[in-house]
Scaffold this active site. Structure first.
Site, PDB file in Angstrom:
ATOM      1  N   GLU A 212      -2.599  10.004   8.275  1.00  0.00           N
ATOM      2  CA  GLU A 212      -2.977   8.534   7.150  1.00  0.00           C
ATOM      3  C   GLU A 212      -2.000   8.344   8.557  1.00  0.00           C
ATOM      4  OE1 GLU A 212      -5.179   7.829   5.996  1.00  0.00           O
ATOM      5  OE2 GLU A 212      -5.277   9.628   4.511  1.00  0.00           O
ATOM      6  N   CYS A 246       0.744  -0.148   7.510  1.00  0.00           N
ATOM      7  CA  CYS A 246       0.039   0.972   8.077  1.00  0.00           C
ATOM      8  C   CYS A 246      -0.585  -0.178   8.432  1.00  0.00           C
ATOM      9  CB  CYS A 246       0.314   1.623   7.892  1.00  0.00           C
ATOM     10  SG  CYS A 246      -1.011   2.565   6.233  1.00  0.00           S
TER      11      CYS A 246
END
Length: 470
Positions: A212, A246
């Site tokens: 991720e 993110c």
């Protein structure tokens, strides 16, 4: 015990326990939720210490509640997820009594390498899927959040035996050694550059990896978008955790005629939510001095290369004269590709705003960069929206808002290419951390003879060949 010792102990306990019952899985999920809920105040204190200041309410939302929610979702769903998945068999095997199905079996010991930006949630979110799937887990926490890491190590033993869940902390050397362990699966959340090293380390053990990562998640403001609504929602997503997300909006693409309105809307929205910043308990600081200096340097680089930088500082506060690492939003206009702010993921309160002449120009702007973790489109035009969805590739998309797709438990969360590999959350997470074992039960009849598979070959063989080649 060393990390290798813990891994061996967890794997031995896992193998002795098989099959992992529904009751055991639910018990571990309940204990995981209790570990966070019982220590919520302590975790919020640790998070604020690690960041230099972090909003308590934000920590409760983004690290405490958002850790318990996926666990509760798994508790409600795991019995359904565990059911065998019946599959059809080729004609005429089904008529003869053959059957096929998939059983979802736990993989074993899963390694979790967690980042610093949401150091509770990005441990417990994966744990929800890992425990639901019947696995055990070892977690490497971030060295940038040492108090949160220490708290995990302090409280974990009250809820879990070391052969169920174990935490490890330390710097790059510990992280390297952790990633080289022969896990049955490894999930890493963090920067793309580090992700490459993780993948190399896991390759020697053929460990399957979920990455991720991040990237530059764009916002496309459509030609007929509601500017006030769009800019407020972008501002909320950008200012949350001071942009250290993110999935934070990384740059905006706006119609040429609406650039000023977008900039004005961003300023108005930020000023309304954060009329002051330095003493505002709702606004989070930058994680450390190095990252704070990095952001300052990138703003200076943009200015030096010709950008217009507009700082959103409603109260006219003296950030340079403070010893705080809080940083106001910097809107970067006329940003060009040679500026660092258009080359690197920002991970802070900097927001380039770029103009486009038509939607295909905006799409081309997105497509000439690495595929992002998220993409955001605002606008009521169904054809334009469809064109953006069809002509861009990203990990996920939120329409008419930002970031929200990550909080939908039954949507897979993950990137593509440089923004990640694989996905988790909800049923997708259960499958990521499970082995889909194919099972076929043959019919009682002599199928090999009927299908012409048994020598000597003859008419039945050619009949079978022709049927399969139709």
């Amino acid at each position: 015990m060393t990390m290798h010792d813990v891994l061996n102990r967890q794997r031995a306990a896992f193998m002795a326990e098989l099959p992992v019952s529904l009751a055991v899985r639910k018990d571990r999920l309940n204990r995981a939720a209790a570990m966070i809920a019982d220590n919520a105040d302590a975790f919020c204190d640790a998070l604020s210490e690690d960041f230099g200041h972090r909003s308590r309410e934000q920590s409760m939302l983004t690290d405490i509640a958002s850790s318990i929610a996926p666990i509760r979702h798994a508790l409600k769903s795991v019995e359904r997820w565990m059911r065998r998945d019946t599959r059809p068999v080729q004609f005429p095997l089904g008529l003869l009594g053959a059957r096929a199905w998939v059983e979802y079996q736990p993989k074993g010991v899963v390694g979790v390498i967690a980042p610093w930006n949401f150091p509770v949630n990005l441990v417990m979110g994966p744990i929800a899927g890992i425990f639901a799937a019947g696995n055990r887990a070892m977690v490497k926490t971030s060295e940038f959040t040492p108090r949160t890491a220490a708290l995990f190590e302090a409280v974990c033993g009250t809820y879990f035996a070391p052969d169920e869940l174990a935490f490890f902390s330390g710097g790059a050397e510990v992280g390297k050694a952790f990633s080289e362990l022969p896990f049955d699966h490894l999930i890493f959340t963090g920067a793309t550059g580090i992700g490459r090293h993780i993948l190399h380390a896991a390759a020697d053990n053929l460990t399957p990896v979920t990455l991720e990562l991040g990237g530059k998640s764009p916002v496309i403001v459509g030609k007929d978008a509601d500017i006030a609504k769009a800019t407020e929602r972008v501002a909320i997503g950008k200012m949350l955790n001071a942009g250290q997300i993110c999935l934070a909006p990384d740059y905006m693409l706006v119609p040429e005629a609406q650039e000023q309105a977008v900039v004005d809307g961003l300023k108005a929205a930020v000023s309304a939510m954060y009329p002051t910043l330095l003493a505002n308990p709702d606004y989070t600081a930058i994680i450390n001095d190095r990252h704070h200096q990095r952001l300052q340097d990138w703003v200076a680089d943009a200015r030096a290369k010709g950008a217009t930088v507009e700082t959103v500082n409603p109260a006219g506060e003296d950030f340079a004269g403070s010893n705080s690492r809080k940083m106001p939003l910097h809107i970067v206009r006329n940003a060009t590709d040679d500026m660092i702010v258009m080359q690197e993921e920002l991970f802070g309160p900097i927001l380039p705003v770029r103009r486009y002449s038509g939607i295909d120009t905006a799409i081309a702007e997105v497509n000439r960069r690495d595929r992002p973790l998220g993409l955001y489109y605002f606008g009521p035009d169904a054809d334009e929206r469809r064109r953006v969805l069809d002509r861009t590739i990203s990990g996920g998309v939120t329409l008419d808002d930002v970031v929200f797709h990550v909080s939908m438990e039954e949507l897979p969360f993950g990137g593509i290419g440089p923004s990640g590999m694989g996905s988790y959350h909800g049923s997708d997470g259960f499958k990521t951390f499970s082995h889909a074992k194919a099972v076929f039960k043959q019919a009682k009849l002599d199928v090999a003879k009927l299908a012409g598979l048994k020598p000597p070959y003859g008419k039945a063989t050619w009949t079978s060949i022709k049927r399969q080649m139709k």
